[in-house]
Design a protein around this motif. Structure first.
Motif, mmCIF file in Angstrom:
data_model
loop_
_atom_site.group_PDB
_atom_site.id
_atom_site.type_symbol
_atom_site.label_atom_id
_atom_site.label_comp_id
_atom_site.label_asym_id
_atom_site.label_seq_id
_atom_site.Cartn_x
_atom_site.Cartn_y
_atom_site.Cartn_z
ATOM 1 N N GLN A 34 3.458 2.428 -20.356
ATOM 2 C CA GLN A 34 2.700 3.265 -19.427
ATOM 3 C C GLN A 34 2.047 2.421 -18.326
ATOM 4 O O GLN A 34 2.067 2.790 -17.148
ATOM 5 N N ALA A 35 1.491 1.295 -18.737
ATOM 6 C CA ALA A 35 0.866 0.396 -17.757
ATOM 7 C C ALA A 35 1.893 -0.144 -16.751
ATOM 8 O O ALA A 35 1.638 -0.256 -15.548
ATOM 9 N N GLN A 36 3.102 -0.438 -17.283
ATOM 10 C CA GLN A 36 4.149 -0.949 -16.410
ATOM 11 C C GLN A 36 4.558 0.122 -15.406
ATOM 12 O O GLN A 36 4.759 -0.157 -14.220
ATOM 13 N N ARG A 37 4.691 1.401 -15.907
ATOM 14 C CA ARG A 37 5.062 2.477 -14.998
ATOM 15 C C ARG A 37 3.974 2.699 -13.944
ATOM 16 O O ARG A 37 4.269 2.909 -12.760
ATOM 17 N N GLU A 38 2.746 2.656 -14.408
ATOM 18 C CA GLU A 38 1.648 2.862 -13.463
ATOM 19 C C GLU A 38 1.612 1.745 -12.409
ATOM 20 O O GLU A 38 1.354 1.994 -11.225
ATOM 21 N N LYS A 39 1.859 0.518 -12.845
ATOM 22 C CA LYS A 39 1.878 -0.616 -11.909
ATOM 23 C C LYS A 39 3.015 -0.462 -10.896
ATOM 24 O O LYS A 39 2.843 -0.714 -9.672
ATOM 25 N N ALA A 40 4.200 -0.046 -11.406
ATOM 26 C CA ALA A 40 5.337 0.143 -10.504
ATOM 27 C C ALA A 40 5.042 1.250 -9.496
ATOM 28 O O ALA A 40 5.359 1.130 -8.299
ATOM 29 N N GLU A 41 4.454 2.362 -10.027
ATOM 30 C CA GLU A 41 4.106 3.452 -9.127
ATOM 31 C C GLU A 41 3.077 3.019 -8.082
ATOM 32 O O GLU A 41 3.153 3.410 -6.906
ATOM 33 N N GLN A 42 2.108 2.199 -8.516
ATOM 34 C CA GLN A 42 1.086 1.704 -7.584
ATOM 35 C C GLN A 42 1.703 0.805 -6.511
ATOM 36 O O GLN A 42 1.389 0.918 -5.320
ATOM 37 N N GLU A 43 2.606 -0.074 -6.997
ATOM 38 C CA GLU A 43 3.272 -0.950 -6.015
ATOM 39 C C GLU A 43 4.106 -0.127 -5.039
ATOM 40 O O GLU A 43 4.142 -0.415 -3.814
ATOM 41 N N LYS A 44 4.776 0.897 -5.573
ATOM 42 C CA LYS A 44 5.592 1.747 -4.708
ATOM 43 C C LYS A 44 4.719 2.492 -3.711
ATOM 44 O O LYS A 44 5.067 2.613 -2.525
ATOM 45 N N ALA A 45 3.569 2.937 -4.203
ATOM 46 C CA ALA A 45 2.655 3.636 -3.305
ATOM 47 C C ALA A 45 2.116 2.690 -2.226
ATOM 48 O O ALA A 45 1.994 3.049 -1.047
ATOM 49 N N GLU A 46 1.811 1.465 -2.646
ATOM 50 C CA GLU A 46 1.331 0.483 -1.668
ATOM 51 C C GLU A 46 2.402 0.159 -0.634
ATOM 52 O O GLU A 46 2.111 0.028 0.560
ATOM 53 N N GLN A 47 3.645 -0.004 -1.108
ATOM 54 C CA GLN A 47 4.736 -0.271 -0.179
ATOM 55 C C GLN A 47 4.929 0.888 0.801
ATOM 56 O O GLN A 47 5.159 0.688 2.000
ATOM 57 N N LYS A 48 4.822 2.106 0.263
ATOM 58 C CA LYS A 48 4.964 3.274 1.122
ATOM 59 C C LYS A 48 3.843 3.344 2.146
ATOM 60 O O LYS A 48 4.084 3.642 3.333
ATOM 61 N N GLN A 51 4.478 0.684 4.712
ATOM 62 C CA GLN A 51 5.539 1.094 5.630
ATOM 63 C C GLN A 51 5.030 2.149 6.606
ATOM 64 O O GLN A 51 5.359 2.121 7.801
ATOM 65 N N ALA A 52 4.207 3.054 6.090
ATOM 66 C CA ALA A 52 3.647 4.078 6.965
ATOM 67 C C ALA A 52 2.736 3.451 8.021
ATOM 68 O O ALA A 52 2.732 3.845 9.195
ATOM 69 N N ARG A 53 1.983 2.462 7.612
ATOM 70 C CA ARG A 53 1.108 1.768 8.570
ATOM 71 C C ARG A 53 1.933 1.046 9.643
ATOM 72 O O ARG A 53 1.608 1.090 10.836
ATOM 73 N N LYS A 54 3.015 0.401 9.151
ATOM 74 C CA LYS A 54 3.878 -0.298 10.113
ATOM 75 C C LYS A 54 4.534 0.686 11.074
ATOM 76 O O LYS A 54 4.641 0.427 12.275
ATOM 77 N N ASP A 55 4.961 1.848 10.507
ATOM 78 C CA ASP A 55 5.579 2.833 11.372
ATOM 79 C C ASP A 55 4.584 3.368 12.399
ATOM 80 O O ASP A 55 4.919 3.571 13.581
ATOM 81 N N ALA A 56 3.366 3.575 11.950
ATOM 82 C CA ALA A 56 2.339 4.064 12.871
ATOM 83 C C ALA A 56 2.018 3.028 13.945
ATOM 84 O O ALA A 56 1.838 3.360 15.135
ATOM 85 N N GLU A 57 1.962 1.745 13.525
ATOM 86 C CA GLU A 57 1.699 0.679 14.497
ATOM 87 C C GLU A 57 2.827 0.552 15.515
ATOM 88 O O GLU A 57 2.598 0.398 16.722
ATOM 89 N N ALA A 58 4.066 0.658 14.987
ATOM 90 C CA ALA A 58 5.211 0.586 15.890
ATOM 91 C C ALA A 58 5.227 1.770 16.853
ATOM 92 O O ALA A 58 5.523 1.629 18.051
ATOM 93 N N LYS A 59 4.880 2.945 16.329
ATOM 94 C CA LYS A 59 4.838 4.117 17.179
ATOM 95 C C LYS A 59 3.742 3.992 18.230
ATOM 96 O O LYS A 59 3.931 4.366 19.399
ATOM 97 N N ARG A 60 2.600 3.420 17.831
ATOM 98 C CA ARG A 60 1.506 3.229 18.771
ATOM 99 C C ARG A 60 1.914 2.241 19.871
ATOM 100 O O ARG A 60 1.647 2.468 21.061
ATOM 101 N N ARG A 61 2.557 1.168 19.462
ATOM 102 C CA ARG A 61 3.003 0.190 20.449
ATOM 103 C C ARG A 61 4.049 0.785 21.384
ATOM 104 O O ARG A 61 4.057 0.501 22.588
#
Length: 448
Positions: A34-48, A51-61
């Motif tokens: 369960q901890a491993q799944r939660e960690k993977a989900e957290q990492e996936k959420a952080e990556q997402k 990526q959303a921040r990068k997309d927003a920054e790129a869009k702003r630029r």
């Protein structure tokens, strides 16, 4: 029995202990998973989120770049419009005449064409044909106008184009006048106005292209002065003019200018630079010789001239003002002050200056001569004329040394250098000065 039961209880206790251990291990495994799944989900959420921040920054630029590009384009268009306006303004400032002429020409041509269209339409001519014929009439006038301008710029005759232009313009003016005179017979001034509309544009263009050109007043004056100069030159020097005409006709056209040919003809005719002749050189040489003779007389009679000048000043019927004080010798002396040093004419002969020192020397020599005559009678003592002529080469050498040293050829100096009596030195000095003057005059004649 008891031993068996005890063993049985021990086995059951061991089984329960093992079950608990298995359940603990299973629970721990589930918790780890369960901890491993939660960690993977957290990492996936952080990556997402990253990526959303990068997309927003790129869009702003991207939006910033697009906004910057839009602003640059607006600035470029504004700068282009300002440049066009500035160019038009500069052209208007530099060519106000052309601008106003073009404006008046448009205001003149348009009513003329419309009037001709109306005239042809009233004559039952199709409107389209009337427009074409009116454009043909006005266009012919302007085509001839520009053809004449091109011919004039190319250096070809443009008179026939100007004549044809005015003939066409008067034809168009006649059509307009005839039409409006028929429509408004009581108001002929309207016909005159419409007729002039076909002429004003041609007139303004003709004045602009021809009336604004030509030579300025200064150029016309210079051209007139040059023609008068050439006429006077040919009138006063006919022989040189004939020689120049022969040379000009002999060489290829355009090889030499008129002034160059005239200079060559003058040198052929007289052998001198233009403006001088052998006769003029002879007159200049004679004048110099006369001037030298006058200087010699002044040299021999300086005290007498000074005394005569003083007496002239005292008896002057128009005396000087008292505020000027006593008149100087220079003002009353008939002979102006002579230059000193190398500028004086006699300095070239080594005679020296005619200052007060030279006059004093002459006075002392005359006084010494008078005293010797009073003491010894009228008979001259000393060397004879033949002996002095024998000493002349030595006297000339001594005089040259004196001149080189910046001194004057005086009797005292010659007496000291040659070791002769003062009276003999004075007589030798006169021979030396005469010889050097003769050489000076000969040199001037040869140089001329």
């Amino acid at each position: 029995m008891s031993s068996y039961q005890e063993n049985r209880r021990a086995d059951r206790a061991a089984e329960r202990t093992q079950d608990r251990e298995d359940r603990r291990l299973e629970l721990e495994a589930k918790l780890a998973a369960q901890a491993q799944r939660e960690k993977a989900e957290q990492e996936k959420a952080e990556q997402k989120a990253e990526q959303a921040r990068k997309d927003a920054e790129a869009k702003r630029r991207q939006k910033q770049q697009e906004g910057r590009a839009r602003r640059q384009e607006r600035d470029r268009k504004k700068a282009a419009r300002r440049a066009k306006v500035a160019k038009v303004t500069r052209w208007l400032n530099a060519n106000p005449v052309t601008a106003f002429v073009a404006f008046v020409m448009v205001c003149s041509i348009v009513p003329a064409v419309i009037s001709q269209v109306g005239a042809l339409a009233d004559a039952k001519v199709n409107v389209f044909l009337a427009a074409l014929l009116s454009a043909m009439l006005e266009g012919t006038a302007w085509a001839l106008t520009f053809m004449g301008k091109n011919a004039e710029d190319a250096g070809r005759p443009a008179g026939k184009y100007r004549v044809a232009t005015w003939c066409t313009a008067f034809l168009a003016a006649g059509v307009n006048y005839w039409h409006w005179a028929a429509v408004l017979p009581a108001d002929l001034w309207v016909a005159v106005v419409f007729a002039s509309s076909s002429l004003i544009a041609i007139y303004l263009w003709d004045m602009k292209t021809h009336g604004s050109h030509g030579k300025t007043k200064q150029e016309r004056q210079e051209e007139k002065a040059r023609r008068e100069h050439l006429a006077a030159r040919r009138k006063h020097h006919k022989d040189v003019a004939k020689q120049a005409d022969r040379i000009m006709s002999a060489v290829p056209h355009g090889t030499y200018t008129e002034d160059e040919v005239w200079e060559a003809a003058w040198r052929i005719e007289y052998g001198t630079e233009p403006g001088m002749t052998p006769d003029l050189y002879s007159q200049a040489t004679a004048a110099r010789v006369e001037l030298q003779a006058a200087i010699d007389i002044a040299h021999e009679n300086r005290p007498e001239l000074i005394r005569a000048g003083l007496l002239t000043g005292l008896t002057n019927p128009l005396p000087h003002r008292l505020a000027e004080g006593i008149p100087t010798l220079g003002a009353v002396s008939p002979i102006p002050s002579l230059p000193k040093g190398s500028e004086a004419p006699t300095a070239l002969a080594g005679i020296g200056m005619y200052g007060s020192e030279d006059a004093s020397e002459k006075a002392r020599e005359k006084g010494s001569e008078k005293a010797s005559r009073n003491a010894g009678g009228n008979a001259r003592k000393g060397r004879s004329d033949e002996e002095l002529k024998t000493l002349l080469p030595e006297g000339l050498k001594a005089a040259a040394d004196l001149v080189a040293e910046g001194g004057q050829i005086s009797a005292a100096a010659l007496s000291k250098r040659l070791g002769i009596r003062r009276d003999d030195a004075r007589r030798l000095r006169d021979l030396v000065v005469a010889e050097r003057k003769l050489k000076l005059v000969d040199g001037a004649v040869v140089g001329a």
